[in-house]
Design an enzyme around this catalytic site. Sequence first.
Site, short mmCIF file in Angstrom:
data_model
loop_
_atom_site.label_atom_id
_atom_site.label_comp_id
_atom_site.label_asym_id
_atom_site.label_seq_id
_atom_site.Cartn_x
_atom_site.Cartn_y
_atom_site.Cartn_z
N GLY A 208 0.85 -1.21 0.00
CA GLY A 208 0.00 0.00 0.00
C GLY A 208 0.86 1.24 0.00
O GLY A 208 2.05 1.18 -0.35
N ASN A 209 0.30 2.37 0.37
CA ASN A 209 1.09 3.61 0.45
C ASN A 209 0.50 4.52 1.53
O ASN A 209 -0.48 4.17 2.18
CB ASN A 209 1.14 4.31 -0.92
CG ASN A 209 -0.24 4.62 -1.43
OD1 ASN A 209 -0.97 5.38 -0.82
ND2 ASN A 209 -0.62 4.02 -2.56
N HIS A 210 1.11 5.67 1.70
CA HIS A 210 0.76 6.54 2.83
C HIS A 210 -0.44 7.45 2.58
O HIS A 210 -0.72 8.32 3.40
CB HIS A 210 1.95 7.44 3.19
CG HIS A 210 3.12 6.68 3.71
ND1 HIS A 210 3.07 5.93 4.86
CD2 HIS A 210 4.38 6.53 3.22
CE1 HIS A 210 4.24 5.37 5.07
NE2 HIS A 210 5.06 5.70 4.09
#
Length: 399
Positions: A208-210
């Site tokens: 995923g990512n932030h």
Amino acid sequence: MLTNKNIILGVCGSIASCKSASIVRLLVKSGANVRVIMTKDACNFITPLTLSTLSKNPVHLNYFDPETGAWNNHVELGLWGDLMVIAPASANTLAKFANGLCDNLLSAVYLSAKCPIYFAPAMDLDMWKHPATQKNISTLIGFGNTIIHPGYGELASGLIGEGRMAEPEAILEFLNEELKKKLPLKGKRALVTAGPTYEAIDPVRFIGNHSSGKMGFAIAEELAALGASVVLITGPTSLKLNHAEIKRIDVSSAEEMLEAALKNFIKTEISVLSAAVADYRPKQISQNKIKKDSSEFVIELIKTPDILATLGKEKQAGQILVGFALETDNEEENAINKLKKKNLDFIVLNSLKDVGAAFQNDNNKITIIDSELKKEVFKLKPKTEVAKDICKKVLDLLA
Ligand code: C5P
């Protein structure tokens, strides 16, 4: 819809004046600032104290305060209002306003007001039916005012017929609908993507990512506030929506986001794709939790579908498509390439080099580049304000 709106409520002498208390309460509950003006006769039915307590503002009765001698500036009051409602509006007041008579504060404010004006008449059925009243109503409509029609029912006289003031809830509903009609994106459909996507490795782990989703949520809220019916497709986030009418679709992976976007895109005039979609996903998703037995572990990745580019290919005339570019270097050049490659109307560029902007932050600093390569650089500001800048550009393109 009524949040922060300045509402002038005129109250005339009628048994329906008692219902003004409910109107004030409902307006205040909707977030409106309310200032009440009462005629002398209205005070025989309900006290100014009741309405000042509920409106949290002094009630205006005269051109001047008899105790202090202070002048009640009717022009200033008339210009303060975003909207003026006279509820109940008596036959006498309707007649006065239709003829421009000005013998009390309410009529002076009416003549000074520049905002939309609504009348909710209340009277006995024969008074309502009388040709004089009906002529006055037509005159007032001719002046650009709006009538909230009285209902049918039992009247104070005991007679049954038309003339009962619309119920406070119905008046509020009417005003809300009127305000909606005036919104610039009324009748337009919008699609927004927001947040990250999670690409499963096994039942426990993901790539995923932030992204927090804050920018996309702010855009969805702003489009809805401008009157659009909005579908928000969001990746995993804990954010909540304020606008009750936004349709939220929760997804997890890029594939799911693409499927939902394609289903909705065809009916949409405005699409803003702000989601931070994962670019790669594991080729195989393990059905069971992967054990940490080996010291090295390799995951084979394959590309996720590019949702924005897919919609860019499907785009028809009359559809506005907006993308984002989050860059770390060669910002403008990369953004322009994406704008062209993905067939966008404009791209919103934000750089990770800007301190306090982009991922997770409440603020963002953007540059908008449109298909004619016209560039607008904005200052660092709250994402809610950034959303307004983006929607303003959408409005400019629609115009
Ligand atoms: O190519 P890049 O990922 O930088 O493009 C960013 C823009 O493309 C964003 O608007 C993002 O929402 C969209 N995008 C997408 N699907 C992807 C990757 C990016 O819709 N798989």
